[in-house]
Structures are given as structure tokens and as C-alpha cells.
Design an enzyme around this catalytic site. Sequence first.
Site, PDB file in Angstrom:
ATOM      1  N   SER A 130       2.970  -9.382  -7.472  1.00 47.01           N
ATOM      2  CA  SER A 130       1.851  -8.541  -7.920  1.00 47.01           C
ATOM      3  C   SER A 130       1.186  -9.077  -9.185  1.00 47.01           C
ATOM      4  CB  SER A 130       2.311  -7.093  -8.144  1.00 47.01           C
ATOM      5  OG  SER A 130       3.137  -6.963  -9.277  1.00 47.01           O
TER       6      SER A 130
ATOM      7  N   PRO B  90       2.239  -4.938 -12.270  1.00 49.39           N
ATOM      8  CA  PRO B  90       1.070  -4.385 -11.563  1.00 49.39           C
ATOM      9  C   PRO B  90       1.476  -3.611 -10.309  1.00 49.39           C
ATOM     10  CG  PRO B  90       0.639  -6.635 -12.262  1.00 49.39           C
ATOM     11  CD  PRO B  90       2.090  -6.381 -12.541  1.00 49.39           C
ATOM     12  N   TYR B  91       2.517  -4.057  -9.621  1.00 52.06           N
ATOM     13  CA  TYR B  91       2.995  -3.322  -8.436  1.00 52.06           C
ATOM     14  C   TYR B  91       3.421  -1.902  -8.834  1.00 52.06           C
ATOM     15  CZ  TYR B  91       6.218  -1.701  -4.812  1.00 52.06           C
ATOM     16  OH  TYR B  91       6.867  -0.947  -3.873  1.00 52.06           O
ATOM     17  N   ALA B  92       4.257  -1.819  -9.884  1.00 49.25           N
ATOM     18  CA  ALA B  92       4.763  -0.506 -10.307  1.00 49.25           C
ATOM     19  C   ALA B  92       3.610   0.382 -10.775  1.00 49.25           C
ATOM     20  CB  ALA B  92       5.800  -0.686 -11.416  1.00 49.25           C
TER      21      ALA B  92
ATOM     22  N   SER C 201       0.588   0.272  -9.678  1.00 52.75           N
ATOM     23  CA  SER C 201      -0.142   0.735  -8.478  1.00 52.75           C
ATOM     24  C   SER C 201       0.602   1.900  -7.824  1.00 52.75           C
ATOM     25  CB  SER C 201      -0.375  -0.419  -7.483  1.00 52.75           C
ATOM     26  OG  SER C 201       0.798  -0.721  -6.749  1.00 52.75           O
TER      27      SER C 201
END
Length: 322
Positions: free
Chosen positions: A88, A150-152, A154
Site C-alpha cells: 500500500s 496507507p492500507y490501515a 483506508s
Amino acid sequence: MRVVVTGAAGFIGGQVTDALSHAGHEVLAVDAPGRALCPDAARPGWARLAGRPGVTRIEADLALDDLAGLVEADAIVHLAGRPGVRSSWGAGRALAERDNVTATRRLLEACAGRPARLRPRVVVASSSSVYGSAGLRPNREDDALDPASPYAVSKVEVERLTRQAARDGLRTVLLRYFSVYGPRQRPDMAFHRFVEAVLDGRPLPVFGDGRRSRSFTHVGDVAAATLAAVAAELPPGIAINVGHPEPVRVRAAIELLTGVLGVPAEIRSETPVAGDATRTWADPGRAARLLGWTAQTALAGGLADQISWHRGLRVHEEVRAG
Ligand SMILES: NC(=O)c1ccc[n+]([C@@H]2O[C@H](COP(=O)([O-])OP(=O)(O)OC[C@H]3O[C@@H](n4cnc5c(N)ncnc54)[C@H](O)[C@@H]3O)[C@@H](O)[C@H]2O)c1
């Protein structure tokens, strides 16, 4: 029940689709396999569902296509998205935003557009990564969130949208999955990479020193929790941990894995991934109370199950190659 499963070509989506159809539900499987983080795994995952009794496939990009016709169901299990902390960063940030946040927003909006009595219940996949690293006790659902990638981030936004939809009258629930493993695990995930390395005779590629620990949770248990969430009457917008209550260090998991494979552990250390939690640890209380669910599979047995799948895949490929 008529149940839509988004991300049905994926690792968890495939298992949830199987479990729902075995339980006698009619499943509308939705995916855009070309958008997967690992399209080479999603394409066979999609092909596998073709012609399956009780399962209808619809190829649709949730971030782009018209979703009005897709949400005519009793329940939706929303698993489609861009998983993975590592991927991510950089260009992956926009992909996580698109396939997690935009896709979820559009799906929830399509559900809200149905007449009130025909709105489906929506079970939405979130992640243990919203907590950041666990401290000296397991994470409970009302702990402060501390996303570190960024994944977390999102997934925190996916959660906010899902709670907002509940306030607006949709029956939504969030499942925070913890490090899922088992047959058909995604090729970018740790155990998949470890088993393939051993079977190829290569050292195991381990990020960091192996002291990180995880609430590793078998995909069969994850599917069971997800089906329980489809069936249960739950407070709208609630988040529920779906994780094994005993965290295991990566190093200890490697010992179990190489023990099952009957080889010594030869490790190649790789630079740790930014944003990767040092420890994830699920408090199982809410899942037990609201879903009647606790993880049943111990890591040793679950790993043996995953290893059998990898071996079977190789036999299948050899047969195909003649
Ligand atoms: N695997 C885990 O350990 C884990 C842990 C926590 C949370 N989750 C979450 O669970 C869900 C499923 O994870 P997985 O490991 O099965 O991932 P996966 O990549 O195997 O499956 C996701 C599927 O979503 C599909 N997809 C992506 N974008 C799409 C779009 N715009 N429209 C339609 N389909 C789209 C992909 O093609 C893929 O088949 C994800 O939301 C993930 O973030 C997974």
C-alpha cells in the site's frame, strides 16, 4: 437466503462462497479479478466458481460499474478490496483508496438506494491493522485506532463509512480479520511465501527478525465467523474482532511449519516492512458473545492443512504439464 459475496475470486471470498453455498444459500459471486493484488491467484479463484450449483458469477468493478442491480439480496458480504500493508506504500496508496474506500462507499450508497424494507444486511471486511501494534493486552473493539500504513488508513475510512451507513439506516457490521491463513492463501502472504520457498529448496524470506507475533486465524474459522455475522441480529455499525486469541511469534510459526514439512528452518532476513505491526492480538470476547464464535483451529493443524494444499497444487501442475 440470497447472498452477494464481493471479492469472491479472492482468498477469503472463495472460502466464504463455498461455505454459504454448502449451507444452502443462493450466492451471487462478484469480482473484478484483474483488479486483484495477486491477479494470478484471483483468476483461477474466479474460474473455480464457474458452473458451481447455487453460485452465479458477475464480473463488476465496484469502484466504477453500476451497482444498483447487484445489491438485490438479503445480505452482502463485502470482501472485495486491495489487501496488504506492504503493497500500500507508493503507488499502492491510490489503489487502496480506490478499491477499499471508493468501492465500499459506492456499494453502501447502492444499498441505501433500495426501499427501506428491501435493504440488505451488509457485512464489511476490516482488518486488525486499524489498531496498529497491540500492547500488553489483546485489542478490544473499542480501543483507540492507530493505523500505520496507507492500507490501515483506508480500512479506518471503510469503517467510518460503514458506521455512517448504519446511522443512515443500513444494517451493517464490521469484521476485523486478523492474519488469515490456510488453503488458497494469497501468494504475497507470509506462510504462502514460506511454504513455496521450502518446497523449492530456497531459504525462507522473513521480514525482520521473526520476533513479531500475530493472532494467526485459519480461513475456515474466518468463514464460520462471517456466516455467523450474516445470520445474527447485531447492533448496526458494530465492529467485531475475528482473530485467534493466542498470538504466535513468526519464528515459532516457522518452527511448526518446517516441522510439518520435515526440513530444518533456513531463513533469509529481509528489511522489515514500514507500518507492519510488531504484535497483533485479538480479544475474542465480543465475537463469542454476539456471534457465538471462537477460533477453533490450532496453528499446527492449520499449517498442515495449508501445506497439503500447496503440495496438491504442485501435483496438479505436474499432471497438467504431462
Ligand atoms: N487475508 C487477510 O489476512 C486479511 C486480513 C484482514 C483483512 N482482510 C480483508 O479481507 C478482504 C479479503 O482479503 P483477501 O485476503 O481474500 O484478498 P484477495 O486479494 O484474495 O481478495 C480480494 C478480491 O477483491 C477483488 N477486488 C479488488 N478490487 C475490486 C473492485 N474494485 N471491484 C471488484 N472486485 C475487486 C479482487 O479481484 C480479489 O479477488 C479484503 O478486504 C482484505 O483487506 C484480509
